[in-house]
Scaffold this motif. Structure first.
Motif, mmCIF file in Angstrom:
data_model
loop_
_atom_site.group_PDB
_atom_site.id
_atom_site.type_symbol
_atom_site.label_atom_id
_atom_site.label_comp_id
_atom_site.label_asym_id
_atom_site.label_seq_id
_atom_site.Cartn_x
_atom_site.Cartn_y
_atom_site.Cartn_z
ATOM 1 N N GLU A 90 5.344 -8.022 22.261
ATOM 2 C CA GLU A 90 6.030 -7.811 23.539
ATOM 3 C C GLU A 90 5.739 -6.429 24.108
ATOM 4 O OE1 GLU A 90 10.114 -8.448 22.654
ATOM 5 O OE2 GLU A 90 9.901 -10.641 22.462
ATOM 6 N N ARG A 91 5.459 -5.475 23.225
ATOM 7 C CA ARG A 91 5.167 -4.098 23.634
ATOM 8 C C ARG A 91 3.665 -3.822 23.719
ATOM 9 N NH1 ARG A 91 9.844 -4.467 21.024
ATOM 10 N NH2 ARG A 91 11.563 -3.001 21.455
ATOM 11 N N GLY A 92 2.864 -4.851 23.538
ATOM 12 C CA GLY A 92 1.417 -4.662 23.574
ATOM 13 C C GLY A 92 0.855 -4.044 22.312
ATOM 14 N N VAL A 93 1.579 -4.186 21.204
ATOM 15 C CA VAL A 93 1.179 -3.594 19.936
ATOM 16 C C VAL A 93 0.575 -4.669 19.038
ATOM 17 C CG1 VAL A 93 1.998 -2.418 17.844
ATOM 18 C CG2 VAL A 93 2.924 -1.781 20.089
ATOM 19 N N ARG A 94 -0.669 -4.466 18.623
ATOM 20 C CA ARG A 94 -1.342 -5.383 17.700
ATOM 21 C C ARG A 94 -0.826 -5.168 16.279
ATOM 22 N NH1 ARG A 94 -4.986 -9.224 20.121
ATOM 23 N NH2 ARG A 94 -5.568 -8.349 22.149
ATOM 24 N N VAL A 95 -0.891 -6.208 15.453
ATOM 25 C CA VAL A 95 -0.399 -6.145 14.076
ATOM 26 C C VAL A 95 -1.520 -6.545 13.124
ATOM 27 C CG1 VAL A 95 1.302 -6.999 12.418
ATOM 28 C CG2 VAL A 95 1.944 -6.701 14.832
ATOM 29 N N VAL A 96 -1.816 -5.662 12.175
ATOM 30 C CA VAL A 96 -2.815 -5.920 11.143
ATOM 31 C C VAL A 96 -2.145 -5.834 9.785
ATOM 32 C CG1 VAL A 96 -4.916 -5.027 10.040
ATOM 33 C CG2 VAL A 96 -4.761 -5.130 12.539
ATOM 34 N N LEU A 97 -2.380 -6.832 8.935
ATOM 35 C CA LEU A 97 -1.755 -6.906 7.618
ATOM 36 C C LEU A 97 -2.686 -6.401 6.518
ATOM 37 C CD1 LEU A 97 0.041 -10.387 7.636
ATOM 38 C CD2 LEU A 97 0.963 -8.142 8.246
ATOM 39 N N ASP A 98 -2.085 -5.973 5.423
ATOM 40 C CA ASP A 98 -2.808 -5.522 4.240
ATOM 41 C C ASP A 98 -2.997 -6.718 3.316
ATOM 42 O OD1 ASP A 98 -3.969 -3.886 2.344
ATOM 43 O OD2 ASP A 98 -2.398 -2.375 2.452
ATOM 44 N N GLY A 99 -4.246 -7.098 3.094
ATOM 45 C CA GLY A 99 -4.541 -8.237 2.231
ATOM 46 C C GLY A 99 -5.115 -7.788 0.902
ATOM 47 N N VAL A 100 -4.387 -8.064 -0.170
ATOM 48 C CA VAL A 100 -4.833 -7.675 -1.510
ATOM 49 C C VAL A 100 -5.503 -8.898 -2.134
ATOM 50 C CG1 VAL A 100 -4.164 -6.599 -3.680
ATOM 51 C CG2 VAL A 100 -2.855 -6.131 -1.602
ATOM 52 N N PHE A 101 -6.817 -8.962 -2.001
ATOM 53 C CA PHE A 101 -7.569 -10.136 -2.428
ATOM 54 C C PHE A 101 -8.562 -9.826 -3.537
ATOM 55 C CE2 PHE A 101 -6.821 -11.034 2.243
ATOM 56 C CZ PHE A 101 -5.729 -11.857 2.018
ATOM 57 N N ASN A 102 -8.557 -8.596 -4.018
ATOM 58 C CA ASN A 102 -9.376 -8.279 -5.185
ATOM 59 C C ASN A 102 -8.658 -8.661 -6.468
ATOM 60 O OD1 ASN A 102 -11.552 -6.795 -6.732
ATOM 61 N ND2 ASN A 102 -9.734 -5.657 -7.376
ATOM 62 N N HIS A 103 -7.334 -8.552 -6.458
ATOM 63 C CA HIS A 103 -6.536 -8.778 -7.664
ATOM 64 C C HIS A 103 -5.159 -9.274 -7.264
ATOM 65 C CE1 HIS A 103 -6.161 -4.524 -6.359
ATOM 66 N NE2 HIS A 103 -4.869 -4.769 -6.497
ATOM 67 N N VAL A 104 -4.418 -9.729 -8.245
ATOM 68 C CA VAL A 104 -3.020 -10.112 -8.062
ATOM 69 C C VAL A 104 -2.218 -9.485 -9.194
ATOM 70 C CG1 VAL A 104 -3.554 -12.279 -6.882
ATOM 71 C CG2 VAL A 104 -3.302 -12.258 -9.371
ATOM 72 N N GLY A 105 -0.909 -9.556 -9.085
ATOM 73 C CA GLY A 105 -0.061 -9.071 -10.167
ATOM 74 C C GLY A 105 -0.190 -9.943 -11.408
ATOM 75 N N ALA A 106 -0.030 -9.322 -12.563
ATOM 76 C CA ALA A 106 -0.136 -10.081 -13.819
ATOM 77 C C ALA A 106 0.898 -11.193 -13.903
ATOM 78 C CB ALA A 106 0.010 -9.124 -15.008
ATOM 79 N N GLY A 107 1.975 -11.071 -13.131
ATOM 80 C CA GLY A 107 2.994 -12.112 -13.120
ATOM 81 C C GLY A 107 2.769 -13.206 -12.091
ATOM 82 N N HIS A 108 1.660 -13.182 -11.398
ATOM 83 C CA HIS A 108 1.377 -14.202 -10.389
ATOM 84 C C HIS A 108 1.280 -15.577 -11.070
ATOM 85 C CE1 HIS A 108 -0.498 -16.371 -7.104
ATOM 86 N NE2 HIS A 108 -0.366 -15.309 -6.320
#
Length: 410
Positions: A90-108
């Motif tokens: 609504e304010r003209g602000v783009r949103v970019v997310l952090d994608g952790v795709f090299n690894h996951v948590g050991a509890g995944h």
């Protein structure tokens, strides 16, 4: 993807910003609503992008994910996330997310299933696992962190899962992805995944976290749009700290080469490094900001740097906490002593807005000594002259043919 040439980001580490517990007992709370209350501050700075650190369910700091399809309960619900994206747009602000795709948590659950099903199970192929001791199989991990188990990027099912995660959140309205630890992932993996995602979202932007190496080669081989310009970050603070502008000039020559093929993601602060004001002091930090906003690339300002916040990263448990602090309910609750730094940020962002060609500007040294550096930032017929001086008290001037556009110092 023309929007990328006009975006300047405010980079936020959400768990820290919102005061969420990172270690110990976790709770559930709509903390993303706290961040929503700062969007007018982003716009007031002249910025129009929100670069978010991890928001997905994780074990602790966000980079040890356990569910890439679920918002971390410490930050809220899907409704809270949707509200943040909507309020941003609504304010003209783009949103970019952090994608952790090299690894996951050991509890995944993927990792748990791999161990439970054994070496012949389907999820065993999702990871690189040493099964030589059946009683104690061992995952390959990320840089010695046993809590971060590395994915097997040669497994087609992993590529399918990553493409699905990316597409799901782009479908939900986000504008792009920061690819965490992209340097640890084979470029061929991104080259296989990203075209599938772009098929549905051709305007999405993908920036890879790359620290060292052949930036242009990685971009070309992987198909990502940009990489984090750590070389320029290091040269900027190091030159200011040590009084050695030759280092900065060399990095800007390299930077010009990169700009010939892609737009680097530029910064002087982020969630993984000591605050620029702690590195060089608040006054020299202004000179670092001048560099950031007068050279080519896609710049980001790390939250709190616009108020001159300090914080030193340490190599220990909790050593990131000082550079990932909680922020008050509203910007009005900030102490007044950093207001002048915010004014400088606003002025320099506005300068760049008035000269949008700077996104592709390359630089050429006009005058260069250890402690004084004048460069011309140029794109086509457009040019600015930037003067940096740390011979005595830090000074900076930006001018064009009409005269002085910005000045700082005595």
């Amino acid at each position: 993807m023309g929007w990328v040439e006009h975006v300047m980001f405010w980079h936020v580490y959400p768990l820290g910003f919102t005061g969420a517990p990172v270690r110990g007992e976790h709770d559930a709370a709509p903390r993303l609503r706290h961040l929503e209350g700062w969007l007018d501050h982003v716009v007031d700075l002249g910025l129009n992008g929100l670069l978010l650190g991890p928001v997905f369910a994780s074990q602790s700091h966000g980079y040890d994910s356990v569910d890439l399809h679920r918002i971390d309960p410490r930050l809220g619900t899907l409704d809270d996330f949707d509200a943040l994206v909507a309020a941003s747009h609504e304010r003209g602000v783009r949103v970019v997310l952090d994608g952790v795709f090299n690894h996951v948590g050991a509890g995944h659950p993927w990792a748990r299933r791999a161990l439970a099903e054994g070496p012949d199970g389907p999820y065993a192929r999702w990871f690189r696992i040493d099964w030589s001791d059946p009683a104690a199989p061992r995952f390959d991990d990320f840089e010695g962190h046993s809590s971060l188990v590395a994915l097997n990027h040669d497994e087609p099912a992993v590529a399918d899962a990553v493409a699905d995660v990316m597409t799901t959140w782009l479908d939900r309205g986000v504008d792009g992805w920061r690819l965490d630890a992209a340097y640890a992932v084979p470029p061929r993996f991104w080259a296989g995944v990203l075209p599938r995602v772009r098929a549905a979202h051709p305007d999405a932007w993908f920036v890879g976290e790359v620290i060292h190496g052949d930036y242009a080669g990685i971009v070309a081989e992987s198909g990502i749009d940009s990489v984090t310009q750590y070389e320029l970050w290091k040269a900027t603070w190091s030159s200011l700290l040590d009084g050695n502008f030759y280092e900065l000039d060399w990095a800007l020559q390299r930077h010009a080469e990169f700009l010939a093929t892609f737009l680097p993601a530029t910064f002087v602060g982020n969630h993984d490094v000591t605050r620029i004001a702690s590195r060089v002091g608040q006054e020299r930090a202004v000179l670092a900001l001048v560099v950031l906003l007068t050279v080519g690339g896609v710049p980001s300002v790390y939250y709190g740097d616009e108020r001159g916040l300090t914080g030193v990263k340490e190599d220990r448990l909790g050593g990131d906490d000082a550079v990932r602090p909680a922020m008050p309910a509203t910007p009005a609750d900030l102490p007044p002593d950093g207001a002048w730094v915010q004014d400088v940020h606003r002025e320099l962002v506005a300068l760049r807005r008035r000269h949008p060609w700077l996104v592709r500007a390359t630089t050429e040294a006009v005058e260069l000594t250890n402690t004084r550096y004048v460069y011309a930032a140029r794109a086509g017929d457009d040019v600015l002259h930037v003067e940096l001086d740390v011979t005595g008290s830090p000074r900076a001037t930006v001018r064009d043919a009409s005269g002085v556009l910005f000045t700082f110092g005595p």
